[in-house]
Design a protein around this motif. Structure first.
Motif, PDB file in Angstrom:
ATOM      1  N   GLN A  85     -17.331  -4.325 -34.309  1.00  0.00           N
ATOM      2  CA  GLN A  85     -17.909  -4.763 -32.930  1.00  0.00           C
ATOM      3  C   GLN A  85     -19.877  -3.907 -33.834  1.00  0.00           C
ATOM      4  O   GLN A  85     -20.198  -4.204 -35.015  1.00  0.00           O
ATOM      5  N   THR A  88     -22.359 -12.272 -28.000  1.00  0.00           N
ATOM      6  CA  THR A  88     -21.525 -11.436 -29.039  1.00  0.00           C
ATOM      7  C   THR A  88     -19.877 -12.082 -28.095  1.00  0.00           C
ATOM      8  O   THR A  88     -19.294 -11.545 -28.494  1.00  0.00           O
ATOM      9  N   VAL A 141     -16.196 -12.611 -29.410  1.00  0.00           N
ATOM     10  CA  VAL A 141     -14.876 -12.029 -29.662  1.00  0.00           C
ATOM     11  C   VAL A 141     -13.648 -12.712 -29.290  1.00  0.00           C
ATOM     12  O   VAL A 141     -12.807 -12.223 -29.095  1.00  0.00           O
TER      13      VAL A 141
END
Length: 409
Positions: free
Chosen positions: A94, A168, A172
């Motif tokens: 990440q 973001t 995920v």
């Protein structure tokens, strides 16, 4: 006359391709956007693609040797495991991508290994399970199913992104869902019964272009790869930039483009036949060449829409004739040898073209001003579909003349 039903292996291969494209459309495109959001560099993403694609030839060969001794189920499932590992790597790293951009090359390596094994198996199955009589319908069915998946994927992804706290965070969640789909595909792949021919094959021997038909097929494959390099990463990121970095808008555009593509594949499958195949080939080549050029010269939402719509309309006109011609040519050698070797060589020439196309972008960024390098590189790569169609026209006209004189089979 009623159309013959697909065999079990044909149906299973189409299902694997469809589910993989669903998962791939949910992850790969957004993977590029996700990594680009951290690295902020088109050049880093271009090198990422070169590393990923550059590993294909090695793992095509390893997968082919594996399938020769056992079946395609092994390399298919193992390839999916490596692709899943690449997603787990992304989920674990990440924020580290922003601090250490070179980590993207680790993702590229895992993805390249996995896709190399997977695509060798799937492309070999496409060649082996389909017959010359079913091939056109088989490819059209694959194209339609893939585009149904391409519609569903961005709509599902967009919904997830809209519900997430940020783009973001949404990416995920997408990656987590994709992991489950890949695991399901790995289980389905175990149903595949088609096997590679037991006799050995030599990739290096088939890299030689001493056979006129094989030389024609591999040169057009190389040209195809040079242009296809644009769609791997760059074009998608340019479309993403045109949406002002909105993951939701980007996903909706991809779904719209996929819907147009389904209609195009369905129409082309009905009206394209042997006599008019080259006409479609030439029209599709000109249209698909123009799509990326307009996008890079007009990097706005209008340019993105032109790119997506024209690319969707022209892909079946351009890609289907190319694939039918090359697959039929490979099938011509099936009685004498294990054609998996030729499938590997075809994918190798395409990978070389893709890597050189991305390398042209990187090279242009080194020697040209920032405002010029992308247009120059994109226009250069966009010349190849036209060159490919011209070369194909010349080759087939010459072949027809020799055939009329009784000098070829």
């Amino acid at each position: 006359m009623r159309k013959q039903k697909f065999t079990r292996d044909e149906t299973t291969t189409i299902l694997i391709a469809c589910l993989f494209n669903l998962a791939n459309a949910m992850s790969a495109v957004f993977m590029n956007v996700y990594l680009y959001a951290y690295t902020g560099s088109l050049i880093v993403m271009s090198v990422y693609t070169i590393v990923r694609i550059g590993l294909f030839p090695l793992f095509f060969t390893l997968g082919g040797k594996w399938a020769q001794k056992h079946s395609f189920a092994g390399p298919l499932a193992t390839g999916l495991v490596f692709i899943m590992l690449s997603l787990l790597f992304v989920l674990a790293a990440q924020d580290q991508f922003a601090v250490h951009p070179e980590l993207v090359y680790g993702v590229a390596a895992l993805t390249g290994i996995g896709e190399g094994l997977f695509w060798l198996s799937l492309n070999s199955l496409n060649q082996i399970v389909s017959s010359p009589q079913s091939r056109s319908r088989f490819l059209s069915s694959v194209g339609i199913c893939n585009n149904i998946a391409a519609i569903a994927a961005p709509l599902i992804s967009t919904m997830i992104i809209d519900l997430a706290a940020s783009d973001t965070a949404g990416y995920v969640e997408i990656f987590k869902i994709v992991l489950v789909i890949y695991a399901g595909i790995a289980l389905i792949s175990l149903r595949v019964k088609a096997r590679s021919a037991p006799q050995p094959f030599s990739v290096l021997k088939r890299m030689k272009l001493d056979d006129p038909q094989w030389r024609y097929c591999m040169i057009t494959t190389f040209f195809y790869g040079m242009h296809n390099s644009l769609s791997l990463t760059l074009a998608g990121l340019l479309v993403y930039n045109a949406t002002q970095g909105s993951g939701s808008t980007y996903g909706k555009l991809l779904a719209f483009f996929a819907l147009i593509s389904i209609v195009a594949f369905a129409l082309v499958s009905r009206v394209m036949h042997r006599r008019n195949r080259m006409t479609f080939y030439r029209i599709g080549a000109v249209l698909i060449a123009s799509s990326a050029v307009v996008l890079v010269l007009c990097p706005t939402l209008g340019g993105a829409v032109y790119y997506g719509v024209v690319n969707a309309l022209s892909t079946p006109m351009y890609a289907n004739p190319y694939q039918i011609i090359v697959m039929n040519a490979i099938a011509d050698y099936a009685a004498q040898e294990n054609i998996v070797g030729r499938v590997i060589v075809r994918e190798t020439y395409q990978s070389i073209g893709r890597c050189l196309g991305m390398a042209a972008i990187v090279l242009c960024s080194w020697i040209l001003p920032e405002t010029l390098y992308l247009p120059v590189a994109v226009i250069f790569c966009s010349c190849f579909p036209i060159a490919m169609a011209v070369y194909a026209t010349i080759y087939h006209c010459r072949r027809d003349q020799l055939n009329a004189q009784g000098l070829v089979k």
